[in-house]
Design a protein around this motif. Structure first.
Motif, mmCIF file in Angstrom:
data_model
loop_
_atom_site.group_PDB
_atom_site.id
_atom_site.type_symbol
_atom_site.label_atom_id
_atom_site.label_comp_id
_atom_site.label_asym_id
_atom_site.label_seq_id
_atom_site.Cartn_x
_atom_site.Cartn_y
_atom_site.Cartn_z
ATOM 1 N N VAL A 1 -3.412 11.392 1.582
ATOM 2 C CA VAL A 1 -2.989 9.993 1.611
ATOM 3 C C VAL A 1 -2.385 9.621 2.975
ATOM 4 C CG1 VAL A 1 -0.588 10.176 0.816
ATOM 5 C CG2 VAL A 1 -1.984 8.232 0.100
ATOM 6 N N GLY A 2 -2.042 10.639 3.771
ATOM 7 C CA GLY A 2 -1.393 10.381 5.059
ATOM 8 C C GLY A 2 -2.219 9.480 5.958
ATOM 9 N N LYS A 3 -1.580 8.482 6.530
ATOM 10 C CA LYS A 3 -2.184 7.530 7.467
ATOM 11 C C LYS A 3 -3.271 6.657 6.833
ATOM 12 C CE LYS A 3 -0.815 9.826 11.608
ATOM 13 N NZ LYS A 3 -1.277 11.180 11.952
ATOM 14 N N LYS A 4 -3.434 6.742 5.531
ATOM 15 C CA LYS A 4 -4.445 5.888 4.904
ATOM 16 C C LYS A 4 -3.920 4.469 4.753
ATOM 17 C CE LYS A 4 -7.772 5.671 1.165
ATOM 18 N NZ LYS A 4 -8.324 6.254 -0.062
ATOM 19 N N TYR A 5 -2.642 4.332 4.486
ATOM 20 C CA TYR A 5 -2.016 3.014 4.352
ATOM 21 C C TYR A 5 -0.891 2.888 5.369
ATOM 22 C CZ TYR A 5 -4.331 3.683 -0.126
ATOM 23 O OH TYR A 5 -5.241 3.970 -1.092
ATOM 24 N N SER A 6 -0.464 1.661 5.622
ATOM 25 C CA SER A 6 0.625 1.464 6.577
ATOM 26 C C SER A 6 1.957 1.832 5.928
ATOM 27 C CB SER A 6 0.641 0.011 7.046
ATOM 28 O OG SER A 6 0.888 -0.855 5.959
ATOM 29 N N GLU B 1 4.493 0.022 5.793
ATOM 30 C CA GLU B 1 4.930 -1.165 5.060
ATOM 31 C C GLU B 1 4.345 -1.193 3.652
ATOM 32 O OE1 GLU B 1 3.738 -4.674 7.051
ATOM 33 O OE2 GLU B 1 5.076 -5.944 5.899
ATOM 34 N N TRP B 2 3.078 -0.782 3.549
ATOM 35 C CA TRP B 2 2.449 -0.740 2.230
ATOM 36 C C TRP B 2 3.183 0.259 1.339
ATOM 37 C CZ3 TRP B 2 0.231 2.849 -0.990
ATOM 38 C CH2 TRP B 2 -0.490 2.343 -2.074
ATOM 39 N N GLN C 1 6.615 -1.142 0.201
ATOM 40 C CA GLN C 1 6.468 -2.173 -0.821
ATOM 41 C C GLN C 1 5.942 -1.582 -2.126
ATOM 42 O OE1 GLN C 1 7.563 -5.112 -0.783
ATOM 43 N NE2 GLN C 1 6.661 -5.798 -2.714
ATOM 44 N N MET D 1 1.497 -4.489 -5.387
ATOM 45 C CA MET D 1 0.395 -4.117 -4.499
ATOM 46 C C MET D 1 -0.868 -3.788 -5.284
ATOM 47 S SD MET D 1 1.251 -4.192 -1.245
ATOM 48 C CE MET D 1 2.174 -5.680 -1.498
ATOM 49 N N ASN E 1 10.707 4.537 12.122
ATOM 50 C CA ASN E 1 11.061 3.307 11.422
ATOM 51 C C ASN E 1 10.231 3.126 10.154
ATOM 52 O OD1 ASN E 1 12.454 0.942 11.014
ATOM 53 N ND2 ASN E 1 11.007 -0.299 12.190
ATOM 54 N N ALA F 1 -6.283 -1.472 -1.679
ATOM 55 C CA ALA F 1 -4.854 -1.227 -1.912
ATOM 56 C C ALA F 1 -4.030 -2.294 -1.196
ATOM 57 C CB ALA F 1 -4.468 0.161 -1.429
ATOM 58 N N CYS F 2 -4.444 -2.712 -0.023
ATOM 59 C CA CYS F 2 -3.721 -3.750 0.713
ATOM 60 C C CYS F 2 -4.359 -5.128 0.524
ATOM 61 C CB CYS F 2 -3.678 -3.428 2.204
ATOM 62 S SG CYS F 2 -2.720 -1.954 2.601
ATOM 63 N N GLN G 1 -6.378 -6.185 -1.607
ATOM 64 C CA GLN G 1 -6.656 -6.483 -3.016
ATOM 65 C C GLN G 1 -8.156 -6.430 -3.304
ATOM 66 O OE1 GLN G 1 -3.649 -6.947 -5.076
ATOM 67 N NE2 GLN G 1 -3.023 -6.069 -3.145
ATOM 68 N N LYS H 1 -2.521 -10.527 0.336
ATOM 69 C CA LYS H 1 -1.227 -10.659 -0.331
ATOM 70 C C LYS H 1 -0.329 -11.453 0.610
ATOM 71 C CE LYS H 1 0.645 -9.245 -4.023
ATOM 72 N NZ LYS H 1 0.025 -9.122 -5.319
ATOM 73 N N PHE I 1 2.231 -10.080 3.255
ATOM 74 C CA PHE I 1 1.950 -8.674 3.541
ATOM 75 C C PHE I 1 0.608 -8.449 4.239
ATOM 76 C CE2 PHE I 1 5.034 -8.401 0.109
ATOM 77 C CZ PHE I 1 5.916 -7.474 0.647
ATOM 78 N N PHE I 2 -0.455 -8.840 3.558
ATOM 79 C CA PHE I 2 -1.777 -8.491 4.068
ATOM 80 C C PHE I 2 -2.693 -9.714 4.031
ATOM 81 C CE2 PHE I 2 0.112 -4.818 1.888
ATOM 82 C CZ PHE I 2 0.310 -4.023 3.008
ATOM 83 N N VAL J 1 0.528 -3.820 10.023
ATOM 84 C CA VAL J 1 -0.156 -2.628 10.526
ATOM 85 C C VAL J 1 -1.373 -2.340 9.670
ATOM 86 C CG1 VAL J 1 0.020 -0.148 10.905
ATOM 87 C CG2 VAL J 1 1.954 -1.637 11.431
ATOM 88 N N PRO K 1 -4.254 0.562 9.369
ATOM 89 C CA PRO K 1 -4.580 1.886 9.904
ATOM 90 C C PRO K 1 -5.962 1.880 10.572
ATOM 91 C CG PRO K 1 -3.994 1.991 7.565
ATOM 92 C CD PRO K 1 -4.209 0.557 7.906
ATOM 93 N N TRP L 1 -9.573 3.436 10.961
ATOM 94 C CA TRP L 1 -10.413 4.132 9.986
ATOM 95 C C TRP L 1 -11.429 5.055 10.633
ATOM 96 C CZ3 TRP L 1 -9.010 4.055 5.012
ATOM 97 C CH2 TRP L 1 -8.040 3.092 4.677
ATOM 98 N N ARG M 1 -11.408 8.553 9.327
ATOM 99 C CA ARG M 1 -11.614 8.744 7.897
ATOM 100 C C ARG M 1 -13.044 8.404 7.472
ATOM 101 N NH1 ARG M 1 -7.758 9.411 3.598
ATOM 102 N NH2 ARG M 1 -6.041 9.348 5.062
#
Lengths: 245, 304
Positions: free
Chosen positions: A112-117, A119-120, A123, A131, A206, B135-136, B138, B144, B147-148, B277, B279, B281, B284
């Protein structure tokens, strides 16, 4: 002479016999793993967790994340498509205890690392449904408001060192880490600097969006963001990993 | 009947509490057959698959799996899940490969014109989007607020062309706006917020908005530097268009009164932003997967 009746009528003997039978099963499965050299793949990049990540991992365990999330991508097609490269034994060599898990109510987190920000994650941990509307994950709002207790981080790292994780205490161990992991990582693994490093990483990263304090959220997100990112799989032919099985 | 059976059956010879006895019947034959069958089954299994540890190695079994490795060479190895996975992945990729090859080779315009390929983009793109983007942004790409960003409208922070979207997915994004509470005083912040509100037709204090206009284009606040003289934003740096009614960071539509709308804008100006932010890709996903996702996201409704 050796009648079943004799065992059945002597509780003490029965107890010993049961323990023998069970431990044979365990020994047959576990002992060979210590002797088969090929069990752990040799890959570059896997390092012990930094003090902050390590505390994040403690919170992961404390909150029982492993009850719903596994950290073990199995070598099956559906998992490869959804989660990415299967987990290597090498990737959890510094995990004590490992977090492979045994049940997935939520998705696997091994990569899961670096897959989402960040901030995500903040939240999502605060209120998962905001979310992911269909989520059944509970809320963890206290992570953001609870300051991280890092007073005992040096002791925690010392304990991990006792079971073989190469955190360094002496100059000799530090030099060895520089050789193995490089200077930047070696500094993070030096136990006497653990508190200083933890605060520095939390402020530079941060993770929780608030630089003024080090919260439990900082630690947990730092941990989540490093999961599965240590090995650069573009450097390896999958053929090499087949040889380890 | 039961009386009769008791007399006929053999017992273990134990007697408890005067009259309690235990039968000693032979195991039913169906059970015994099943037991021996599973013993034989285990022996066969040990011969076929990796099983017993021997010294520093283990018995690998007779079964083999033939797969094509990453270099394209065919290899045969004793059966194991890692080799089997490579075989499975190759077989599945063989079916998708002609489509992915086409996606990689064709221009975006040509992909959009080809109905068969558009079908593939929509179905494969939906799966990729659900795994990686939903996930972000939707599940439908509606985003969102706060947020996004919404991917289905025609407002794009970093541009909505194929090339822009592809760049966003490949390299990721990081939104940034400095905080102005140290630079500007409360009156100035208020004036600027009124001006920004007036830009998109919200109710604002005309006098304050006029002062805000001057501040916006002054060197003190220098808002124009990023948002442009016309306040329509600059997609090269991802600064927002302030003249439309689409809001991402300040929840203006969600506020009930004009005062609260201005306040929401003021908060963003005062505190700045260091978020948004996305990420990268490229580590990945494969380039052809990113290209397919680009076509899918472009097709969600807002592509330009």
């Amino acid at each position: 002479m050796f009648k079943h009746e004799w065992i059945e009528k002597n509780v003490g003997i029965m107890l010993v016999a049961i323990m023998l039978a069970i431990s044979i099963g365990g020994m047959v499965e576990i002992t060979p793993l210590f002797f088969i050299k090929d069990t752990v793949e040799k890959v570059a990049g896997v390092r012990p967790y930094t003090p902050l990540e390590s505390r994040g991992r403690d919170i992961y365990v404390r909150e029982g994340c492993y009850l719903c999330h596994s950290q073990m991508i199995r070598p099956f097609r559906d998992e490869a498509l959804r989660y990415g490269h299967y987990s290597l034994a090498a990737e959890s060599q510094y995990d004590h205890p490992f977090q492979w898990g045994s049940k997935r109510t939520g998705p696997d987190l091994a990569r899961v690392g670096k897959k989402y920000s960040n901030e995500w994650h903040v939240q999502h941990l605060n209120d998962p449904k905001s979310m992911v509307p269909a989520s059944v994950m509970p809320r963890y709002p206290w992570l953001l408001t609870t300051p991280l207790d890092y007073s005992d981080v040096t002791d925690r790292l010392k304990a991990l060192r006792q079971v073989g994780v190469p955190y360094s205490l002496t100059q000799g161990e530090y030099d060895r880490n520089v050789k193995e992991f490089g200077a930047d990582v070696a500094k993070m693994l030096h136990i006497p600097d653990a508190q200083k490093n933890l605060i520095a990483q939390a402020q530079a990263g941060n993770y929780d969006g608030d630089r003024s304090n080090v919260s439990e959220m900082d630690a947990l997100v730092a941990y989540l963001q490093v999961l599965g990112t240590m090995v650069d799989f573009s450097k390896y032919d999958n053929d090499e990993f087949v040889k380890f099985r | 009947m039961s009386q009769q059976k008791t007399q006929m059956a053999q017992t273990t010879g134990h007697v408890w509490d005067d009259d309690l006895q235990e039968y000693s019947n032979p195991l039913p034959s169906w059970w015994l057959i099943g037991f021996y069958a599973s013993v034989i089954m285990a022996l066969i299994y040990w011969m076929i698959y990796p099983a017993w540890p021997v010294g520093k190695h283990f018995t690998t079994g007779f079964n083999t799996v033939t797969y094509v490795n990453d270099k394209g060479q065919e290899k045969t190895w004793h059966w194991n899940t890692r080799a089997q996975l490579m075989k499975d992945m190759n077989e599945a990729q063989k079916m998708q490969k002609p489509y992915f090859d086409k996606v990689a080779a064709m221009s975006f315009a040509d992909i959009a014109r080809d109905p068969e390929l558009t079908n593939f983009v929509n179905s494969a793109g939906k799966a990729l989007f659900a795994d990686n983007c939903a996930a972000c942004h939707q599940s439908g790409g509606q985003g969102k607020p706060g947020f996004f960003p919404n991917l289905t409208d025609d407002d794009w922070l970093y541009g909505g062309t194929y090339a822009n979207i592809q760049e966003s997915i490949t390299k990721g994004r990081h939104g940034y706006m400095p905080a102005f509470k140290e630079v500007l005083n409360a009156t100035q912040l208020d004036e600027l917020a009124n001006y920004v509100a007036s830009l998109s037709g919200e109710k604002a204090d005309a006098a304050k908005a006029k002062a805000g206009d001057a501040l916006f284009h002054s060197e003190t606040a220098a808002c124009y530097y990023c948002h442009g003289n016309d306040a329509k934003g600059r997609q090269q740096i991802g600064s927002a268009n302030l003249t439309d009614k689409i809001w991402l960071w300040a929840d203006v539509p969600g506020q009930g009164t004009p005062e609260k709308k201005v306040e929401a804008i003021r908060t963003v100006i005062a505190n700045g932003l260091n978020r948004g932010v996305m990420p990268a890709w490229e580590d990945r996903l494969k380039p052809e997967q990113i290209k397919l996702l680009t076509a899918y996201v472009h097709g969600l409704g807002g592509g330009k």
